[in-house]
Design a protein around this motif. Structure first.
Motif, PDB file in Angstrom:
ATOM      1  N   ALA A   8       0.363 -13.989  10.202  1.00  0.00           N
ATOM      2  CA  ALA A   8       1.142 -15.025  10.879  1.00  0.00           C
ATOM      3  C   ALA A   8       2.640 -14.729  10.894  1.00  0.00           C
ATOM      4  CB  ALA A   8       0.883 -16.387  10.242  1.00  0.00           C
ATOM      5  N   SER A   9       3.163 -14.262   9.782  1.00  0.00           N
ATOM      6  CA  SER A   9       4.604 -14.010   9.682  1.00  0.00           C
ATOM      7  C   SER A   9       4.978 -12.550   9.934  1.00  0.00           C
ATOM      8  CB  SER A   9       5.107 -14.419   8.296  1.00  0.00           C
ATOM      9  OG  SER A   9       4.559 -13.552   7.307  1.00  0.00           O
ATOM     10  N   LYS A  10       3.955 -11.694  10.000  1.00  0.00           N
ATOM     11  CA  LYS A  10       4.167 -10.237  10.150  1.00  0.00           C
ATOM     12  C   LYS A  10       4.921  -9.656   8.960  1.00  0.00           C
ATOM     13  CE  LYS A  10       2.369 -10.135  14.311  1.00  0.00           C
ATOM     14  NZ  LYS A  10       0.951 -10.366  14.319  1.00  0.00           N
ATOM     15  N   ARG A  11       4.792 -10.321   7.800  1.00  0.00           N
ATOM     16  CA  ARG A  11       5.415  -9.821   6.566  1.00  0.00           C
ATOM     17  C   ARG A  11       4.391  -9.039   5.761  1.00  0.00           C
ATOM     18  NH1 ARG A  11       7.386 -14.685   3.318  1.00  0.00           N
ATOM     19  NH2 ARG A  11       7.953 -13.071   1.830  1.00  0.00           N
ATOM     20  N   GLY A  12       4.845  -7.948   5.163  1.00  0.00           N
ATOM     21  CA  GLY A  12       3.973  -7.156   4.322  1.00  0.00           C
ATOM     22  C   GLY A  12       4.776  -6.403   3.278  1.00  0.00           C
ATOM     23  N   TYR A  13       4.115  -6.100   2.171  1.00  0.00           N
ATOM     24  CA  TYR A  13       4.768  -5.395   1.068  1.00  0.00           C
ATOM     25  C   TYR A  13       3.781  -4.414   0.456  1.00  0.00           C
ATOM     26  CZ  TYR A  13       8.011  -9.150   1.791  1.00  0.00           C
ATOM     27  OH  TYR A  13       8.883 -10.020   2.383  1.00  0.00           O
ATOM     28  N   MET A  14       4.291  -3.269   0.032  1.00  0.00           N
ATOM     29  CA  MET A  14       3.483  -2.274  -0.650  1.00  0.00           C
ATOM     30  C   MET A  14       3.994  -2.119  -2.081  1.00  0.00           C
ATOM     31  SD  MET A  14       2.517   1.673   0.355  1.00  0.00           S
ATOM     32  CE  MET A  14       4.165   1.958   0.967  1.00  0.00           C
ATOM     33  N   PHE A  15       3.058  -2.170  -3.004  1.00  0.00           N
ATOM     34  CA  PHE A  15       3.343  -2.021  -4.426  1.00  0.00           C
ATOM     35  C   PHE A  15       2.712  -0.711  -4.883  1.00  0.00           C
ATOM     36  CE2 PHE A  15       3.014  -6.407  -3.230  1.00  0.00           C
ATOM     37  CZ  PHE A  15       4.063  -7.040  -3.885  1.00  0.00           C
ATOM     38  N   LYS A  16       3.504   0.168  -5.487  1.00  0.00           N
ATOM     39  CA  LYS A  16       2.982   1.435  -5.985  1.00  0.00           C
ATOM     40  C   LYS A  16       3.109   1.470  -7.494  1.00  0.00           C
ATOM     41  CE  LYS A  16       4.235   4.135  -1.907  1.00  0.00           C
ATOM     42  NZ  LYS A  16       4.931   5.356  -1.429  1.00  0.00           N
ATOM     43  N   GLY A  17       2.111   2.079  -8.155  1.00  0.00           N
ATOM     44  CA  GLY A  17       2.232   2.175  -9.593  1.00  0.00           C
ATOM     45  C   GLY A  17       1.060   2.832 -10.287  1.00  0.00           C
ATOM     46  N   ALA A  18       1.225   2.963 -11.595  1.00  0.00           N
ATOM     47  CA  ALA A  18       0.220   3.551 -12.474  1.00  0.00           C
ATOM     48  C   ALA A  18      -0.841   2.504 -12.803  1.00  0.00           C
ATOM     49  CB  ALA A  18       0.880   4.055 -13.757  1.00  0.00           C
ATOM     50  N   THR A  19      -2.073   2.957 -12.947  1.00  0.00           N
ATOM     51  CA  THR A  19      -3.179   2.044 -13.212  1.00  0.00           C
ATOM     52  C   THR A  19      -3.819   2.320 -14.560  1.00  0.00           C
ATOM     53  OG1 THR A  19      -4.885   3.466 -12.231  1.00  0.00           O
ATOM     54  CG2 THR A  19      -3.708   1.958 -10.743  1.00  0.00           C
ATOM     55  N   GLU A  20      -4.478   1.272 -15.038  1.00  0.00           N
ATOM     56  CA  GLU A  20      -5.265   1.361 -16.266  1.00  0.00           C
ATOM     57  C   GLU A  20      -6.578   0.646 -16.002  1.00  0.00           C
ATOM     58  OE1 GLU A  20      -5.064  -0.416 -20.825  1.00  0.00           O
ATOM     59  OE2 GLU A  20      -3.354  -0.682 -19.485  1.00  0.00           O
ATOM     60  N   GLN A  21      -7.701   1.310 -16.260  1.00  0.00           N
ATOM     61  CA  GLN A  21      -9.014   0.700 -16.091  1.00  0.00           C
ATOM     62  C   GLN A  21      -9.416   0.040 -17.412  1.00  0.00           C
ATOM     63  OE1 GLN A  21     -11.984   3.193 -14.118  1.00  0.00           O
ATOM     64  NE2 GLN A  21     -10.321   4.570 -13.504  1.00  0.00           N
ATOM     65  N   ILE A  22      -9.773  -1.253 -17.328  1.00  0.00           N
ATOM     66  CA  ILE A  22     -10.074  -2.032 -18.525  1.00  0.00           C
ATOM     67  C   ILE A  22     -11.499  -2.579 -18.415  1.00  0.00           C
ATOM     68  CG2 ILE A  22      -9.405  -4.053 -19.884  1.00  0.00           C
ATOM     69  CD1 ILE A  22      -6.532  -3.596 -18.707  1.00  0.00           C
ATOM     70  N   GLY A  23     -12.355  -2.207 -19.373  1.00  0.00           N
ATOM     71  CA  GLY A  23     -13.757  -2.603 -19.322  1.00  0.00           C
ATOM     72  C   GLY A  23     -14.160  -3.674 -20.311  1.00  0.00           C
ATOM     73  N   SER A  24     -13.215  -4.134 -21.128  1.00  0.00           N
ATOM     74  CA  SER A  24     -13.515  -5.202 -22.080  1.00  0.00           C
ATOM     75  C   SER A  24     -12.201  -5.788 -22.581  1.00  0.00           C
ATOM     76  CB  SER A  24     -14.334  -4.663 -23.257  1.00  0.00           C
ATOM     77  OG  SER A  24     -13.589  -3.701 -23.979  1.00  0.00           O
TER      78      SER A  24
END
Length: 135
Positions: free
Chosen positions: A73-89
Motif C-alpha cells: 500500500a505504501s510502497k515502503r520496504g526495508y532489508m535487514f542483513k545479518g548473522a544467524t543462529e539456529q536454535i532448537g531448544s
C-alpha cells in the motif's frame, strides 16, 4: 556488530511477513517467505523453520541472511542483513513454538528458530531513497 533497529522500523515490522534470502557455501541462492518473522528486540529478528530444508541447509553452510519486508500500500520496504543462529531448544524456541501453535494449531512444531543479529538495514522503498543504507 549489531545495529539498532530504529523505532519507526520496529513499528513498521508489526504483522508483516518477510522474505528470507540465504545462500549455500557454493553461492546458490534461496528465498523463502516467513510468516513467523517478528522483532525480538531492537537488534534482533526471529523466525521459525517449519518446512524450509533449503533455508536450513544454507544457514548451516553460510550463516548470514537478508530479510526483506515490504508494504504494498505504501510502497515502503526495508532489508535487514545479518548473522544467524539456529536454535532448537530453550526459552526462545519454546516461546516461538507456542506462538505458532496458538496462531495455527494445525502446523507442526518448528524444527528450529533462527535468531538474526541485524548488522545493516537498507531502504528498499520506491523513490529516491531506495537502496540507501539506514543503519
Amino acid at each position: 556488530m549489531a545495529v539498532k533497529i530504529p523505532q519507526e522500523l520496529q513499528e513498521f515490522m508489526k504483522g508483516k511477513q518477510g522474505w528470507v534470502a540465504t545462500s549455500s557455501k557454493a553461492g546458490v541462492p534461496n528465498v523463502s517467505i516467513k510468516g513467523s518473522l517478528r522483532l525480538l528486540d531492537d537488534e534482533h529478528l526471529v523466525f521459525a523453520d517449519l518446512f524450509s530444508m533449503k533455508t536450513r541447509k544454507n544457514l548451516s553452510e553460510n550463516p548470514v541472511a537478508a530479510i526483506m519486508v515490504f508494504e504494498e500500500a505504501s510502497k515502503r520496504g526495508y532489508m535487514f542483513k545479518g548473522a544467524t543462529e539456529q536454535i532448537g531448544s530453550g526459552p526462545l524456541y519454546d516461546q516461538t513454538a507456542e506462538a505458532i501453535h496458538k496462531a495455527m494449531p494445525q502446523l507442526p512444531a518448528p524444527k528450529y528458530v533462527v535468531k538474526v543479529t541485524v548488522e545493516s538495514i537498507w531502504n528498499q522503498s520506491s523513490g529516491p531513497d531506495g537502496g540507501k543504507q539506514i543503519a
